[in-house]
Design a protein around this motif. Sequence first.
Motif, PDB file in Angstrom:
ATOM      1  N   GLU A   4       8.521  -8.773  -3.043  1.00 49.97           N
ATOM      2  CA  GLU A   4       7.500  -7.901  -2.456  1.00 49.97           C
ATOM      3  C   GLU A   4       6.093  -8.379  -2.828  1.00 49.97           C
ATOM      4  O   GLU A   4       5.182  -8.360  -2.004  1.00 49.97           O
ATOM      5  CB  GLU A   4       7.680  -6.454  -2.945  1.00 49.97           C
ATOM      6  CG  GLU A   4       8.923  -5.773  -2.413  1.00 49.97           C
ATOM      7  CD  GLU A   4       8.948  -5.686  -0.893  1.00 49.97           C
ATOM      8  OE1 GLU A   4       7.997  -5.152  -0.309  1.00 49.97           O
ATOM      9  OE2 GLU A   4       9.923  -6.179  -0.284  1.00 49.97           O
ATOM     10  N   LEU A   5       5.937  -8.796  -4.081  1.00 53.91           N
ATOM     11  CA  LEU A   5       4.639  -9.270  -4.556  1.00 53.91           C
ATOM     12  C   LEU A   5       4.202 -10.519  -3.793  1.00 53.91           C
ATOM     13  O   LEU A   5       3.051 -10.630  -3.376  1.00 53.91           O
ATOM     14  CB  LEU A   5       4.693  -9.547  -6.055  1.00 53.91           C
ATOM     15  CG  LEU A   5       3.419 -10.068  -6.712  1.00 53.91           C
ATOM     16  CD1 LEU A   5       2.276  -9.058  -6.579  1.00 53.91           C
ATOM     17  CD2 LEU A   5       3.650 -10.375  -8.189  1.00 53.91           C
ATOM     18  N   SER A   6       5.143 -11.445  -3.576  1.00 50.24           N
ATOM     19  CA  SER A   6       4.750 -12.676  -2.889  1.00 50.24           C
ATOM     20  C   SER A   6       4.350 -12.376  -1.443  1.00 50.24           C
ATOM     21  O   SER A   6       3.446 -12.982  -0.899  1.00 50.24           O
ATOM     22  CB  SER A   6       5.823 -13.753  -3.001  1.00 50.24           C
ATOM     23  OG  SER A   6       6.857 -13.496  -2.114  1.00 50.24           O
ATOM     24  N   LYS A   7       4.992 -11.363  -0.821  1.00 49.71           N
ATOM     25  CA  LYS A   7       4.578 -10.952   0.538  1.00 49.71           C
ATOM     26  C   LYS A   7       3.145 -10.422   0.511  1.00 49.71           C
ATOM     27  O   LYS A   7       2.340 -10.748   1.366  1.00 49.71           O
ATOM     28  CB  LYS A   7       5.500  -9.846   1.067  1.00 49.71           C
ATOM     29  CG  LYS A   7       6.844 -10.330   1.545  1.00 49.71           C
ATOM     30  CD  LYS A   7       7.632  -9.157   2.117  1.00 49.71           C
ATOM     31  CE  LYS A   7       9.110  -9.295   1.823  1.00 49.71           C
ATOM     32  NZ  LYS A   7       9.819  -8.002   1.919  1.00 49.71           N
ATOM     33  N   LEU A   8       2.837  -9.589  -0.492  1.00 48.30           N
ATOM     34  CA  LEU A   8       1.490  -9.014  -0.599  1.00 48.30           C
ATOM     35  C   LEU A   8       0.447 -10.089  -0.871  1.00 48.30           C
ATOM     36  O   LEU A   8      -0.650 -10.058  -0.329  1.00 48.30           O
ATOM     37  CB  LEU A   8       1.436  -7.971  -1.715  1.00 48.30           C
ATOM     38  CG  LEU A   8       2.177  -6.662  -1.489  1.00 48.30           C
ATOM     39  CD1 LEU A   8       2.143  -5.813  -2.750  1.00 48.30           C
ATOM     40  CD2 LEU A   8       1.571  -5.876  -0.333  1.00 48.30           C
ATOM     41  N   GLN A   9       0.801 -11.040  -1.732  1.00 47.59           N
ATOM     42  CA  GLN A   9      -0.170 -12.078  -2.090  1.00 47.59           C
ATOM     43  C   GLN A   9      -0.460 -13.006  -0.915  1.00 47.59           C
ATOM     44  O   GLN A   9      -1.540 -13.560  -0.825  1.00 47.59           O
ATOM     45  CB  GLN A   9       0.313 -12.851  -3.311  1.00 47.59           C
ATOM     46  CG  GLN A   9       0.142 -12.016  -4.576  1.00 47.59           C
ATOM     47  CD  GLN A   9       0.690 -12.675  -5.819  1.00 47.59           C
ATOM     48  OE1 GLN A   9       1.759 -13.277  -5.779  1.00 47.59           O
ATOM     49  NE2 GLN A   9      -0.019 -12.566  -6.919  1.00 47.59           N
TER      50      GLN A   9
END
Length: 117
Positions: free
Chosen positions: A109-114
């Motif tokens: 999820e974090l890599s999608k947001l970043q």
Amino acid sequence: VYSKYIRFKYATDGIVQCVTCGVRKPVSQMQCGHFISRGKYSTRWHEDNTWPQCVICNMFKHGNYPKYSEFLIKTFGASKIEELNTLGDTILKISTADIEAMIEHYKSELSKLQKLT
Ligand SMILES: [Zn+2]
């Protein structure tokens, strides 16, 4: 990973607002503030219980609880406070595998947001 995810989730162009005092700062200078103490595992990684906070509110004001309550009531309604308190008092049995799955989930999820910023 979870703390970073929470800060990025509400950030715009790398800037995120403290939910309790309204100050806006870069994600790296903000923290993931818990309404119910992070010592309670059942709400430690609950997204309604964890929001971006500045260091002053999270550390020096110990979560800035009165403002945090106000924020949660405004966002979800008064029943959220009781809901989180009840959930916080529930004993959560969590396995290493559960934690590992959660880490993978939030990494993804974090890599999608970043990628968005
Ligand atoms: Zn603050």
